[in-house]
Design a protein around this motif. Structure first.
Motif, PDB file in Angstrom:
ATOM      1  N   LEU A 171       0.786  -1.138   0.048  1.00  0.00           N
ATOM      2  CA  LEU A 171       0.117   0.126   0.050  1.00  0.00           C
ATOM      3  C   LEU A 171       0.820   1.262   0.027  1.00  0.00           C
ATOM      4  N   MET A 172       1.802   1.327   0.717  1.00  0.00           N
ATOM      5  CA  MET A 172       2.746   2.199   0.586  1.00  0.00           C
ATOM      6  C   MET A 172       3.486   2.586  -0.593  1.00  0.00           C
ATOM      7  N   HIS A 173       3.888   1.508  -1.278  1.00  0.00           N
ATOM      8  CA  HIS A 173       4.373   1.801  -2.546  1.00  0.00           C
ATOM      9  C   HIS A 173       3.295   2.145  -3.699  1.00  0.00           C
ATOM     10  N   HIS A 174       2.114   1.594  -3.310  1.00  0.00           N
ATOM     11  CA  HIS A 174       0.771   1.977  -4.527  1.00  0.00           C
ATOM     12  C   HIS A 174       0.824   3.429  -4.530  1.00  0.00           C
ATOM     13  N   ALA A 175       0.936   4.202  -3.236  1.00  0.00           N
ATOM     14  CA  ALA A 175       0.551   5.536  -3.157  1.00  0.00           C
ATOM     15  C   ALA A 175       1.920   6.356  -3.361  1.00  0.00           C
ATOM     16  N   SER A 176       2.930   5.975  -3.352  1.00  0.00           N
ATOM     17  CA  SER A 176       3.973   6.584  -3.457  1.00  0.00           C
ATOM     18  C   SER A 176       4.560   7.466  -4.517  1.00  0.00           C
ATOM     19  N   SER A 177       3.824   7.218  -5.784  1.00  0.00           N
ATOM     20  CA  SER A 177       3.899   7.902  -6.968  1.00  0.00           C
ATOM     21  C   SER A 177       2.829   9.179  -6.984  1.00  0.00           C
ATOM     22  N   GLY A 178       1.677   9.091  -6.014  1.00  0.00           N
ATOM     23  CA  GLY A 178       0.961   9.994  -5.867  1.00  0.00           C
ATOM     24  C   GLY A 178      -0.461   9.309  -6.138  1.00  0.00           C
TER      25      GLY A 178
END
Length: 423
Positions: free
Chosen positions: A337-344
């Motif tokens: 989930l952290m990675h999914h949102a990391s791009s914005g």
């Protein structure tokens, strides 16, 4: 008041120690009966469904947002947030305790709010806003890499640095028990010069867990570990059906598409993150150390037993073909989930994240037929002289999962799907 996870809690409803649904679990789902009422929200307890809408009508539960339990999905309830989730679960636990007469001794209320499982139809528990499937089991990724690229190039260079995933189709996420039609697509056998079009010949399952996102994140913002964890409402069993021969032809250069778009099955019960808390543990050591935005300060894996069984049409009972554990996942659900949102990327209430196929280090722990049959070269033997390399029409696939406590288990029920022929 005892915490809902207290292992000494008992319900006034008799619950078998082998049941997936003791008072320490209280998973949420959406159900209907033949009473003419629309599908609504309930909680599983033993062999019963507790009707939360009826309890709300009787003023026994108040979430501060009237009508959320009358909805045909859990999205409105998830939207109220983690504090209300915890408060509601604690109240449900209190009502079901063996030493609380409020519901136990109210016969007319009990008859209205406790519905036998045998009399309910279970529905898709959420409106799926978006679906993303990850590829986070090192054992699975290694097995597949060895098959297709050789031992020296099993893992792609990026795999140990970030959770790999792709955007799937929310439109074909279905609840357990939904029949799955064999998909059609472009197929190109190794000895053919050009592809043809027809039914998949190498149909597979993928044993996964699904993360149900219960809170949104804003577009353009990143998530901390604590924020990502707080957004997770719960987990479901997930079978991401896979057409291996369609995928083999289409996946270069952009990855899976039609081979994964035809069906994804999930269990009807969502086990809350809070109920799984006693079974939290650290995952495998991550080497190299992840980049700072992916680092974890706490254990985010779970000691969760998983089992897959297959029943061919001529078999009297399903035969287990895989037993593994969710604890083996290299990338945790929080990291995904952290990675999914990391791009914005904005996350929404009702988003579903597939863990990726869950395999373990042993041969018996392989979470797909692609691995079990080693790409068809080692057929799996079943009772009655039946063999399988991939799924055939009429085959039924059943997945189960649970966390074992002291004298009780916190489980998911099952996710089942039967293959029917292509049109």
């Amino acid at each position: 008041m005892p915490h809902p996870n207290n292992p000494t809690l008992r319900s006034f409803i008799e619950v078998d120690p082998a049941s997936d649904f003791p008072i320490q679990n209280l998973p949420y789902g959406v159900f209907s009966t033949n009473d003419g009422l629309a599908p609504r929200v309930g909680v599983a307890i033993g062999d019963f469904v507790l009707d939360l809408w009826q309890l709300e009508q009787d003023c026994r539960i108040d979430v501060g947002n009237a009508g959320v339990f009358a909805a045909s999905s859990l999205n409105p309830f998830m939207a109220v947030g983690p504090k209300v989730w915890a408060k509601t679960r604690a109240r449900i636990s209190e009502l079901l305790r063996h030493d609380n007469p409020e519901l136990r001794d109210n016969e007319s209320l009990r008859e209205r709010v406790l519905v036998p499982m045998t009399k309910v139809k279970l529905h898709l528990p959420i409106t799926v806003s978006g679906y993303t499937d990850f590829y986070s089991s090192k054992e699975h990724a290694t097995n597949v890499g060895v098959m297709f690229r050789g031992k020296d190039n099993a893992l792609q260079p990026n795999w140990l640095h970030m959770p790999i995933g792709y955007n799937g189709r929310a439109s074909t996420v279905v609840v357990s028990g939904t029949r799955v039609r064999r998909p059609r697509g472009q197929l190109k056998p190794p000895n053919a010069d050009t592809p043809g079009f027809g039914p998949c010949k190498r149909l597979d399952f993928e044993l996964e867990m699904g993360v149900v996102v219960g809170q949104p994140s804003a577009m353009g913002e990143m998530l901390s570990e604590a924020q990502a964890e707080a957004m997770i409402f719960g987990f479901v069993l997930l079978n991401d059906w896979s057409a291996r021969d369609i995928q083999q032809w289409e996946y270069v250069p952009l990855g899976p598409f039609q081979a994964k778009a035809f069906a994804t099955s999930i269990s009807p019960w969502i086990v809350t993150r809070e109920a799984l808390e006693p079974f939290r543990l650290a995952g495998p050591e991550q080497n190299p150390t992840p980049l700072p935005y992916l680092r974890q300060a706490q254990p985010n894996n779970y000691d969760m037993a998983l089992e897959v069984a297959l029943r061919a049409p001529s078999m009297a009972a399903p035969q287990p073909i895989c037993r593994t554990n969710f604890k083996y996942m290299y990338w945790s659900s929080v990291q995904q989930l952290m990675h999914h949102a990391s791009s914005g990327c904005a996350m929404n209430v009702g988003d579903l994240l597939g863990s990726g196929t869950i395999s373990g280090p042993e041969k018996s722990q392989r979470g797909s037929l692609l691995e079990i049959s080693w790409n068809g070269s080692e057929p799996r033997q079943l009772p009655g002289g039946i063999t399988r390399t991939f799924l055939e029409d009429g085959d039924s696939l059943i997945m189960r999962g649970w966390c074992q406590g002291d004298g009780y288990r916190v489980g998911f029920g099952e996710v089942e799907g039967t293959i029917v022929p292509a049109e």
